[in-house]
Design a protein around this motif. Structure first.
Motif, PDB file in Angstrom:
ATOM      1  N   PHE A 163       0.840  -1.205   0.000  1.00 44.95           N
ATOM      2  CA  PHE A 163       0.000   0.000   0.000  1.00 44.95           C
ATOM      3  C   PHE A 163       0.866   1.242   0.000  1.00 44.95           C
ATOM      4  O   PHE A 163       1.876   1.294   0.706  1.00 44.95           O
ATOM      5  N   LYS A 164       0.459   2.245  -0.766  1.00 43.19           N
ATOM      6  CA  LYS A 164       1.286   3.455  -0.875  1.00 43.19           C
ATOM      7  C   LYS A 164       1.308   4.250   0.416  1.00 43.19           C
ATOM      8  O   LYS A 164       2.282   4.943   0.696  1.00 43.19           O
ATOM      9  N   ALA A 168      -4.486   4.726   1.922  1.00 40.44           N
ATOM     10  CA  ALA A 168      -4.841   3.740   0.891  1.00 40.44           C
ATOM     11  C   ALA A 168      -5.336   2.447   1.540  1.00 40.44           C
ATOM     12  O   ALA A 168      -6.315   1.852   1.082  1.00 40.44           O
ATOM     13  N   TYR A 169      -4.658   2.025   2.614  1.00 41.04           N
ATOM     14  CA  TYR A 169      -5.114   0.815   3.302  1.00 41.04           C
ATOM     15  C   TYR A 169      -6.456   1.050   3.988  1.00 41.04           C
ATOM     16  O   TYR A 169      -7.354   0.207   3.921  1.00 41.04           O
ATOM     17  N   LYS A 170      -6.614   2.185   4.614  1.00 41.21           N
ATOM     18  CA  LYS A 170      -7.875   2.519   5.286  1.00 41.21           C
ATOM     19  C   LYS A 170      -9.033   2.466   4.294  1.00 41.21           C
ATOM     20  O   LYS A 170     -10.082   1.881   4.571  1.00 41.21           O
ATOM     21  N   ASP A 171      -8.836   3.045   3.113  1.00 42.25           N
ATOM     22  CA  ASP A 171      -9.860   3.003   2.076  1.00 42.25           C
ATOM     23  C   ASP A 171     -10.148   1.568   1.645  1.00 42.25           C
ATOM     24  O   ASP A 171     -11.301   1.175   1.480  1.00 42.25           O
ATOM     25  N   PHE A 172      -9.098   0.786   1.480  1.00 38.93           N
ATOM     26  CA  PHE A 172      -9.226  -0.624   1.091  1.00 38.93           C
ATOM     27  C   PHE A 172     -10.064  -1.408   2.108  1.00 38.93           C
ATOM     28  O   PHE A 172     -10.912  -2.217   1.750  1.00 38.93           O
ATOM     29  N   VAL A 173      -9.841  -1.142   3.386  1.00 35.36           N
ATOM     30  CA  VAL A 173     -10.551  -1.857   4.449  1.00 35.36           C
ATOM     31  C   VAL A 173     -11.976  -1.352   4.607  1.00 35.36           C
ATOM     32  O   VAL A 173     -12.927  -2.138   4.669  1.00 35.36           O
ATOM     33  N   LEU A 174     -12.147  -0.056   4.696  1.00 37.30           N
ATOM     34  CA  LEU A 174     -13.461   0.507   5.035  1.00 37.30           C
ATOM     35  C   LEU A 174     -14.439   0.517   3.880  1.00 37.30           C
ATOM     36  O   LEU A 174     -15.647   0.495   4.100  1.00 37.30           O
ATOM     37  N   GLY A 178     -17.901  -6.444   0.297  1.00 34.65           N
ATOM     38  CA  GLY A 178     -18.147  -7.847   0.582  1.00 34.65           C
ATOM     39  C   GLY A 178     -18.715  -8.605  -0.601  1.00 34.65           C
ATOM     40  O   GLY A 178     -18.918  -9.804  -0.530  1.00 34.65           O
ATOM     41  N   LYS A 179     -18.987  -7.906  -1.690  1.00 35.04           N
ATOM     42  CA  LYS A 179     -19.587  -8.555  -2.857  1.00 35.04           C
ATOM     43  C   LYS A 179     -18.572  -9.375  -3.647  1.00 35.04           C
ATOM     44  O   LYS A 179     -18.903 -10.396  -4.200  1.00 35.04           O
ATOM     45  N   LYS A 180     -17.345  -8.884  -3.690  1.00 38.44           N
ATOM     46  CA  LYS A 180     -16.295  -9.610  -4.382  1.00 38.44           C
ATOM     47  C   LYS A 180     -15.327 -10.152  -3.350  1.00 38.44           C
ATOM     48  O   LYS A 180     -15.040  -9.499  -2.354  1.00 38.44           O
ATOM     49  N   LYS A 181     -14.822 -11.349  -3.612  1.00 46.09           N
ATOM     50  CA  LYS A 181     -13.880 -11.937  -2.670  1.00 46.09           C
ATOM     51  C   LYS A 181     -12.605 -11.108  -2.608  1.00 46.09           C
ATOM     52  O   LYS A 181     -12.084 -10.836  -1.549  1.00 46.09           O
ATOM     53  N   PHE A 182     -12.103 -10.689  -3.741  1.00 47.55           N
ATOM     54  CA  PHE A 182     -10.891  -9.885  -3.793  1.00 47.55           C
ATOM     55  C   PHE A 182     -11.159  -8.606  -4.575  1.00 47.55           C
ATOM     56  O   PHE A 182     -11.777  -8.646  -5.618  1.00 47.55           O
ATOM     57  N   ASP A 183     -10.696  -7.505  -4.053  1.00 47.32           N
ATOM     58  CA  ASP A 183     -10.815  -6.214  -4.715  1.00 47.32           C
ATOM     59  C   ASP A 183      -9.482  -5.516  -4.544  1.00 47.32           C
ATOM     60  O   ASP A 183      -9.231  -4.885  -3.527  1.00 47.32           O
ATOM     61  N   PHE A 184      -8.621  -5.627  -5.544  1.00 41.68           N
ATOM     62  CA  PHE A 184      -7.245  -5.150  -5.394  1.00 41.68           C
ATOM     63  C   PHE A 184      -6.966  -3.994  -6.336  1.00 41.68           C
ATOM     64  O   PHE A 184      -6.432  -4.172  -7.402  1.00 41.68           O
ATOM     65  N   ARG A 185      -7.313  -2.817  -5.877  1.00 39.54           N
ATOM     66  CA  ARG A 185      -7.078  -1.608  -6.658  1.00 39.54           C
ATOM     67  C   ARG A 185      -5.748  -0.983  -6.316  1.00 39.54           C
ATOM     68  O   ARG A 185      -5.341  -0.037  -6.933  1.00 39.54           O
ATOM     69  N   TYR A 186      -5.065  -1.470  -5.300  1.00 41.96           N
ATOM     70  CA  TYR A 186      -3.857  -0.803  -4.824  1.00 41.96           C
ATOM     71  C   TYR A 186      -2.635  -1.558  -5.261  1.00 41.96           C
ATOM     72  O   TYR A 186      -2.048  -2.330  -4.796  1.00 41.96           O
TER      73      TYR A 186
END
Length: 186
Positions: A163-164, A168-174, A178-186
């Protein structure tokens, strides 16, 4: 006793977790949480284990660890939780097993799974409706991940690699739906 399916290997990552017998609480006071965290700090240093993410919940725990040393990971976890169980039983004048069974372990074998696991571990208090703000849960290293608390139970290089920054991590977590198992935008 049945042999563990996971073979612990130096350099590998593992999700370690367990819960209280009959899903009963394993932490009854702030001092219980703090006692366990002191044991974790002591034994992971002695056995060269890196803590990536953790969360202690009232009736269970999660640790995401990297096994860096030569002392078996299994030995470290047993030292921590045997010590904790004995102290808990003494403090509350009880006997018998505190945990449902021996701890469970899953090897984490991809970056995708690792990042999703960190989010899952850190979201536990939010999902359980124990807090409205994850920063308010004192018993995880989420605040270290987002730069709101300094602490010794976190691998800062792991965070920087994935994570930059803390936002960025806070956004990823919050913002996880829950709809997709993985959501990796970072």
């Amino acid at each position: 006793m049945a042999q563990r399916k996971v073979k612990f290997k130096k350099g590998n990552y593992y999700h370690i977790y367990n819960r209280g017998t009959n899903r009963l609480p394993i932490f009854l006071s702030d001092e219980n949480y703090r006692f366990l965290l002191r044991k974790v700090k002591k034994y992971v240093r002695q056995t060269e284990i890196s803590v990536i993410a953790y969360c202690l919940m009232p009736n269970h725990y999660h640790f995401f660890l990297r096994h860096d040393g030569d002392i078996p990971l299994n030995d470290c976890i047993q030292l921590i939780f045997n010590s904790y169980s004995k102290a808990f039983n003494t403090m509350y004048e009880r006997s018998g097993t505190l945990f449902e069974e021996r701890f469970k372990a899953i090897e984490v074998d991809s970056d995708e799974y690792a990042i999703h696991l960190c989010r899952y571990v850190h979201r536990n208090p939010l999902e359980a409706k124990l807090v409205d703000n994850l920063e308010a849960w004192d018993y995880s290293n989420y605040p270290e991940w987002i730069g709101k608390r300094s602490g010794g139970l976190v691998d800062k290089q792991f965070i920087k690699t994935h994570f930059k920054n803390g936002d960025a991590y806070k956004d990823f977590v919050l913002n996880y739906s829950g709809k997709k198992k993985f959501d990796f935008r970072y």
